[in-house]
Write a protein that holds these residues in place. Sequence first.
Motif, PDB file in Angstrom:
ATOM      1  N   ALA A 281     -11.366  23.285 -12.473  1.00 17.85           N
ATOM      2  CA  ALA A 281     -12.846  23.472 -13.579  1.00 17.85           C
ATOM      3  C   ALA A 281     -14.081  23.449 -13.370  1.00 17.85           C
ATOM      4  O   ALA A 281     -13.909  23.396 -12.188  1.00 17.85           O
ATOM      5  CB  ALA A 281     -13.198  22.229 -14.562  1.00 17.85           C
ATOM      6  N   ARG A 282     -15.256  24.788 -13.339  1.00 21.02           N
ATOM      7  CA  ARG A 282     -16.076  24.717 -13.370  1.00 21.02           C
ATOM      8  C   ARG A 282     -17.441  23.530 -13.225  1.00 21.02           C
ATOM      9  O   ARG A 282     -18.124  23.675 -12.506  1.00 21.02           O
ATOM     10  CB  ARG A 282     -16.850  26.120 -13.600  1.00 21.02           C
ATOM     11  N   ARG A 283     -17.097  23.196 -14.788  1.00 19.48           N
ATOM     12  CA  ARG A 283     -17.941  22.245 -14.963  1.00 19.48           C
ATOM     13  C   ARG A 283     -17.379  21.013 -14.644  1.00 19.48           C
ATOM     14  O   ARG A 283     -16.844  20.504 -14.784  1.00 19.48           O
ATOM     15  CB  ARG A 283     -18.316  21.716 -16.418  1.00 19.48           C
ATOM     16  N   VAL A 284     -18.349  20.132 -14.277  1.00 21.26           N
ATOM     17  CA  VAL A 284     -18.058  18.770 -13.747  1.00 21.26           C
ATOM     18  C   VAL A 284     -17.836  17.836 -14.749  1.00 21.26           C
ATOM     19  O   VAL A 284     -16.837  17.400 -14.439  1.00 21.26           O
ATOM     20  CB  VAL A 284     -19.921  17.980 -13.131  1.00 21.26           C
ATOM     21  N   ALA A 285     -18.121  18.160 -15.911  1.00 22.30           N
ATOM     22  CA  ALA A 285     -17.660  17.022 -17.270  1.00 22.30           C
ATOM     23  C   ALA A 285     -16.646  17.494 -17.264  1.00 22.30           C
ATOM     24  O   ALA A 285     -15.812  17.003 -18.023  1.00 22.30           O
ATOM     25  CB  ALA A 285     -18.767  17.402 -18.684  1.00 22.30           C
ATOM     26  N   HIS A 286     -16.097  19.272 -17.522  1.00 22.48           N
ATOM     27  CA  HIS A 286     -14.962  19.048 -17.673  1.00 22.48           C
ATOM     28  C   HIS A 286     -13.253  18.807 -16.554  1.00 22.48           C
ATOM     29  O   HIS A 286     -13.155  18.676 -17.116  1.00 22.48           O
ATOM     30  CB  HIS A 286     -14.727  20.911 -17.676  1.00 22.48           C
ATOM     31  N   ARG A 287     -14.551  18.738 -15.565  1.00 20.68           N
ATOM     32  CA  ARG A 287     -13.062  18.369 -14.656  1.00 20.68           C
ATOM     33  C   ARG A 287     -13.127  16.913 -14.134  1.00 20.68           C
ATOM     34  O   ARG A 287     -12.228  15.810 -13.938  1.00 20.68           O
ATOM     35  CB  ARG A 287     -13.745  18.452 -12.724  1.00 20.68           C
ATOM     36  N   ASP A 288     -14.618  16.105 -14.606  1.00 19.61           N
ATOM     37  CA  ASP A 288     -14.234  14.642 -14.876  1.00 19.61           C
ATOM     38  C   ASP A 288     -13.296  14.318 -15.833  1.00 19.61           C
ATOM     39  O   ASP A 288     -12.179  13.827 -15.739  1.00 19.61           O
ATOM     40  CB  ASP A 288     -15.210  14.105 -14.876  1.00 19.61           C
ATOM     41  N   GLN A 289     -13.075  14.892 -16.923  1.00 18.08           N
ATOM     42  CA  GLN A 289     -12.472  14.798 -17.923  1.00 18.08           C
ATOM     43  C   GLN A 289     -11.083  14.883 -17.342  1.00 18.08           C
ATOM     44  O   GLN A 289      -9.866  14.343 -18.077  1.00 18.08           O
ATOM     45  CB  GLN A 289     -12.767  15.517 -19.480  1.00 18.08           C
ATOM     46  N   ALA A 290     -10.368  16.201 -16.797  1.00 23.48           N
ATOM     47  CA  ALA A 290      -9.232  16.659 -16.494  1.00 23.48           C
ATOM     48  C   ALA A 290      -8.869  15.330 -15.030  1.00 23.48           C
ATOM     49  O   ALA A 290      -7.427  14.914 -15.432  1.00 23.48           O
ATOM     50  CB  ALA A 290      -9.736  17.869 -16.296  1.00 23.48           C
ATOM     51  N   TRP A 291      -9.671  15.172 -14.050  1.00 20.91           N
ATOM     52  CA  TRP A 291      -9.426  14.251 -13.582  1.00 20.91           C
ATOM     53  C   TRP A 291      -8.410  12.842 -14.448  1.00 20.91           C
ATOM     54  O   TRP A 291      -7.660  11.746 -14.175  1.00 20.91           O
ATOM     55  CB  TRP A 291     -10.389  13.927 -12.354  1.00 20.91           C
ATOM     56  N   ALA A 292      -9.012  12.337 -15.009  1.00 24.75           N
ATOM     57  CA  ALA A 292      -9.025  10.749 -16.203  1.00 24.75           C
ATOM     58  C   ALA A 292      -7.979  11.212 -17.170  1.00 24.75           C
ATOM     59  O   ALA A 292      -6.979  10.147 -17.148  1.00 24.75           O
ATOM     60  CB  ALA A 292     -10.039  10.574 -17.400  1.00 24.75           C
ATOM     61  N   GLU A 293      -7.483  12.365 -17.428  1.00 19.82           N
ATOM     62  CA  GLU A 293      -6.374  12.512 -17.965  1.00 19.82           C
ATOM     63  C   GLU A 293      -5.357  13.299 -16.782  1.00 19.82           C
ATOM     64  O   GLU A 293      -4.285  12.306 -17.777  1.00 19.82           O
ATOM     65  CB  GLU A 293      -6.261  13.983 -18.970  1.00 19.82           C
TER      66      GLU A 293
END
Length: 337
Positions: free
Chosen positions: A253-265
Amino acid sequence: AGVDLRVRLGPRGGYLSLPTLGAVRADTGPVELQCHGGELTVRPADGAPFTVRVQQDGATSSADPRWVPLVMLPAVVPGAGPVALDDLDPYRTRGDGAETHGLGGAAQIDDWERKAWIESWSGVEPLLRLGGEHRLTEATVLLRCMVPLGPPPGSGPTGRSAAHCSGTRREAFGAVLSSKPATPAYFASTLVHELQHTKLSALCALVPLHHEDATPRHFAPWRPDPRPFDGLLQGAYSHLALADYWQRFALHARRVAHRDQAWAEHARCRQQVGAVLPVLAGSAALTPEGRTVVNEMITLYHRLEDSPPPTGHLARAEAYVTTAKVIWQQRNDSRRQ
């Protein structure tokens, strides 16, 4: 399937639905259907016959206004067949205990909702590819039909349940039931999740994986109710795929928000699977084939450790699973008393 047929069927509510194809407007019945060489001849009881052309990819066409075609979502990848969005079949969730399983009822969608489905669907392909080419291949080969559901019971501003639900039916290979995903990312993850059930159900139809009974007794962090061993295996298999998918998503993921959401999932799914793998591995009722499946699941689970999530996500996921087990024990202990 390309099989010639001749059959008489009765309409329901002014329509005779042909799942994954479309529907015939018919106020009275029965309706005679004859299919030969990709052409469907329809003979309603109250009108002249007409023909419907059925292409190899499942798309249909007819000049007669009595034929109602399904919305067809574009192919997952160029060259593949389109995917039917079947909101016409009145029996599509009948008898499946939808509310018991946290699913919404069958939903007939309007033009605005169709546009929302198509818009979300248009972003699925690149996101599936982020999860690995195998995820894209699974969707291309296995998925034939999306069945729209309403939101799950109790959802909404004052509800207690999730805003999204999805499921599969063992007797409907290639179909995924789902409420409208909020984003393309969750649409992609829904396909990853449900197509694992499709794969494992097909495997179970070919060879038994275990000889455990169907008593619902096991804790599963993704469900509030006790699960039978087979349900535990199905859930762990699909959540392991989700943990793998979200990890790959986070790493690319390039966007920090998307990366953070993906790590949480990813962290949540990984901890959920880790909580039940010992039960699966410790079963003496696994067949040799079942033992192979579980061992491969364990191998993938440990492979996920090569790229761990940020510490905060891991701690929250651990707390989530621990809390879920405490609540599960309290709820089910009270039911036994």
